[in-house]
Design a protein around this motif. Structure first.
Motif, PDB file in Angstrom:
ATOM      1  N   MET A   6       0.796  -1.076  -0.157  1.00  0.00           N
ATOM      2  CA  MET A   6       0.042  -0.051   0.303  1.00  0.00           C
ATOM      3  C   MET A   6       1.069   1.196   0.368  1.00  0.00           C
ATOM      4  O   MET A   6       0.444   2.169  -0.352  1.00  0.00           O
ATOM      5  CB  MET A   6      -1.107  -0.057   1.537  1.00  0.00           C
ATOM      6  N   LEU A   7       1.784   1.534   1.164  1.00  0.00           N
ATOM      7  CA  LEU A   7       2.744   2.304   0.594  1.00  0.00           C
ATOM      8  C   LEU A   7       3.320   2.456  -0.480  1.00  0.00           C
ATOM      9  O   LEU A   7       3.359   3.934  -0.903  1.00  0.00           O
ATOM     10  CB  LEU A   7       4.066   2.422   1.620  1.00  0.00           C
ATOM     11  N   ALA A   8       4.030   1.780  -1.189  1.00  0.00           N
ATOM     12  CA  ALA A   8       4.471   1.438  -2.393  1.00  0.00           C
ATOM     13  C   ALA A   8       3.442   2.551  -3.559  1.00  0.00           C
ATOM     14  O   ALA A   8       3.950   2.980  -4.530  1.00  0.00           O
ATOM     15  CB  ALA A   8       5.002  -0.030  -2.823  1.00  0.00           C
ATOM     16  N   ASN A   9       2.209   1.758  -3.166  1.00  0.00           N
ATOM     17  CA  ASN A   9       1.377   2.345  -4.394  1.00  0.00           C
ATOM     18  C   ASN A   9       0.592   3.771  -3.981  1.00  0.00           C
ATOM     19  O   ASN A   9       0.931   4.619  -4.947  1.00  0.00           O
ATOM     20  CB  ASN A   9      -0.476   1.796  -4.581  1.00  0.00           C
TER      21      ASN A   9
ATOM     22  N   GLY B 161       1.180   8.297  -6.321  1.00  0.00           N
ATOM     23  CA  GLY B 161       2.003  10.170  -5.850  1.00  0.00           C
ATOM     24  C   GLY B 161       2.913  11.175  -7.564  1.00  0.00           C
ATOM     25  O   GLY B 161       2.462  11.865  -7.853  1.00  0.00           O
ATOM     26  N   PHE B 162       3.678  10.423  -7.525  1.00  0.00           N
ATOM     27  CA  PHE B 162       4.221  10.986  -8.937  1.00  0.00           C
ATOM     28  C   PHE B 162       3.996  10.690  -9.763  1.00  0.00           C
ATOM     29  O   PHE B 162       4.158  11.378 -11.249  1.00  0.00           O
ATOM     30  CB  PHE B 162       5.474   9.753  -9.360  1.00  0.00           C
ATOM     31  N   LYS B 163       2.535   9.650 -10.124  1.00  0.00           N
ATOM     32  CA  LYS B 163       2.438   9.354 -11.825  1.00  0.00           C
ATOM     33  C   LYS B 163       1.465  10.385 -11.941  1.00  0.00           C
ATOM     34  O   LYS B 163       0.958  10.879 -12.636  1.00  0.00           O
ATOM     35  CB  LYS B 163       1.550   7.845 -11.668  1.00  0.00           C
ATOM     36  N   ARG B 164       0.719  10.558 -10.730  1.00  0.00           N
ATOM     37  CA  ARG B 164      -0.645  11.826 -11.205  1.00  0.00           C
ATOM     38  C   ARG B 164       0.327  13.016 -11.053  1.00  0.00           C
ATOM     39  O   ARG B 164      -0.566  14.087 -11.986  1.00  0.00           O
ATOM     40  CB  ARG B 164      -1.466  11.537  -9.933  1.00  0.00           C
ATOM     41  N   LYS B 165       0.742  13.143 -10.126  1.00  0.00           N
ATOM     42  CA  LYS B 165       1.623  15.019 -10.768  1.00  0.00           C
ATOM     43  C   LYS B 165       1.117  16.001  -9.541  1.00  0.00           C
ATOM     44  O   LYS B 165       1.476  16.466 -10.060  1.00  0.00           O
ATOM     45  CB  LYS B 165       1.719  15.393 -12.561  1.00  0.00           C
ATOM     46  N   VAL B 166       0.042  15.726  -9.088  1.00  0.00           N
ATOM     47  CA  VAL B 166      -0.293  16.593  -8.608  1.00  0.00           C
ATOM     48  C   VAL B 166       0.875  16.725  -7.066  1.00  0.00           C
ATOM     49  O   VAL B 166       0.937  17.857  -7.140  1.00  0.00           O
ATOM     50  CB  VAL B 166      -1.952  16.339  -8.392  1.00  0.00           C
ATOM     51  N   PRO B 167       0.879  15.464  -5.819  1.00  0.00           N
ATOM     52  CA  PRO B 167       1.253  16.266  -5.610  1.00  0.00           C
ATOM     53  C   PRO B 167       2.375  16.695  -5.483  1.00  0.00           C
ATOM     54  O   PRO B 167       3.036  17.562  -4.555  1.00  0.00           O
ATOM     55  CB  PRO B 167       0.809  14.452  -4.412  1.00  0.00           C
ATOM     56  N   ILE B 168       3.171  16.248  -6.132  1.00  0.00           N
ATOM     57  CA  ILE B 168       4.620  15.662  -5.884  1.00  0.00           C
ATOM     58  C   ILE B 168       4.848  17.420  -6.537  1.00  0.00           C
ATOM     59  O   ILE B 168       5.668  18.668  -6.500  1.00  0.00           O
ATOM     60  CB  ILE B 168       5.694  15.265  -7.330  1.00  0.00           C
TER      61      ILE B 168
END
Length: 382
Positions: A9-12, A17-24
């Motif tokens: 779950m942590l890895a996902n 987060g990096f895939k959706r780009k919004v958090p980063i």
């Protein structure tokens, strides 16, 4: 199916987060943008205000000595102080057009009285609506008199200073500041009313029929919601008068009309936020941006005149900038509608501009929906 392990779950979470780009994106650019804005606001707030003092010098002096002129020279030499020589009959008009923040009047026998060990009386009149500037004026005058006294070998200069406020005499800090809150709350609630009225109809099954004629739709919204704008203005005004005991110096009818215009401007901004966006999330985001700009750059906490040139240009596009000025004029200074006419025209112009942009936004959205419906029908035929 078994539950995923914590590690998976942590890895996902990190991967998404990096895939959706919004958090980063928020993590990198969010702090930079916020710190730029708030850093600028703190810098502006930390700079010293420049005070404009009008001086009326009636002092006849003695021989070649004129102590009032010496005090004026000391004032002119202080940082962040602009001194202008004026006539006593100009004080009222200079306060009204905001060309001075204070007026100092030296009596005819000022130097003579000091030489004869008498205590002369000096009139120190501040504008009254800005307590920070009032304190700066008093400090500047005190420093100047002490400097002149020191030159003659004295520690102090025996003076009787008659302190007066041109506006807001006897009013508390709450009374002097509450019009900020009145204007902001009226604008905020009215914007929410306009925003959700349009969003509700855009999400309804009758949306295509409602927005078939964008001009009629926008006109219906602003006229229909004006009732609720009027109720909002009355409720805010009733609360500050009957619950908080605030004194309205100016005419009550003028105050209601100004607040109603602010409320209508808020409704128009709410309609605009919903009309030019496609989704509810976009509309709420635009609404948040509109309100943040009003709070930061509308003169709520920092006077617009202290901002840099380009920030001022943005401030002059915000209805709260003019709403605060008009409210101060009527609530604190006792002005009539004619005295704040420029502010009212500016608010009305912003209101009309917002409604025109709303019509354009609804028309573009309607055309987009029509094209999409046509494409869907063609696909069904094929």
């Amino acid at each position: 199916m078994e539950n995923e392990g914590f590690g998976t779950m942590l890895a996902n979470v990190i991967k998404n987060g990096f895939k959706r780009k919004v958090p980063i994106g928020m993590a990198v650019f969010g702090p930079i943008i916020i710190m730029m804005v708030l850093g600028y606001m703190v810098t502006i707030a930390g700079t010293a205000d420049t005070v404009n003092i009008g001086v009326v010098n009636h002092d006849q002096g003695m021989a070649n000595v004129n102590i009032a002129s010496n005090i004026i020279e000391e004032l002119e030499g202080q940082d962040n102080v602009n001194v202008t020589s004026i006539n006593q009959n100009e004080i009222s008009s200079d306060f009204k057009d905001k060309s001075i923040d204070a007026a100092i009047v030296f009596p005819e026998n000022f130097t003579r009285d000091l030489a004869m060990k008498k205590i002369p009386e000096v009139l120190l009149q501040v504008e009254g609506t800005d307590q920070v500037k009032s304190a700066l004026v008093n400090r500047a005058f005190l420093n100047s008199t002490m400097a002149v006294a020191a030159e003659s070998g004295n520690t102090v200069m025996p003076l009787k200073i008659s302190n007066e406020s041109f506006y807001g005499e006897g009013l508390s800090f709450t009374n002097l500041f509450i019009y900020h809150i009145m204007a902001l709350v009226t604008l905020l609630i009215s914007t929410i009313i306009g925003l959700f009225a349009v969003l509700r109809d855009k999400n309804s099954s009758k949306s295509n029929k409602i927005f078939l004629s964008p001009v009629k739709a926008v006109a219906a919204y602003i006229v229909g919601l004006s009732i609720f704008a009027f109720i909002t203005a009355l409720m805010v005004l009733a609360y500050v008068i009957y619950v908080m005991g605030i004194t309205i110096v100016g005419d009550m009818g003028s105050t209601v009309l100004v607040m109603l215009l602010i409320a209508l401007a808020g409704v128009s901004l709410g309609i605009l936020a919903a009309a030019v966006t496609r989704t509810e999330k976009q509309a709420l985001g635009l609404f948040g941006l509109i309100i943040i700009l009003q709070v930061l750059f509308g003169g709520l906490f920092i006077a617009v005149a202290r901002f840099d040139y380009y920030i001022q240009l943005m401030s002059y596009c915000l209805p709260l900038t003019y709403g605060l000025d008009a409210m101060q004029g009527i609530v604190i200074k006792g002005f009539g509608l004619g005295d704040v006419g420029t502010d009212l025209l500016a608010i009305f112009a912003i209101l009309i501009a917002a409604l025109v942009l709303s019509v354009i936004g609804l028309k573009i959205g309607q055309n987009g929906s029509t094209i999409k419906d046509t494409e869907d029908k063609e696909k069904q035929i094929i």
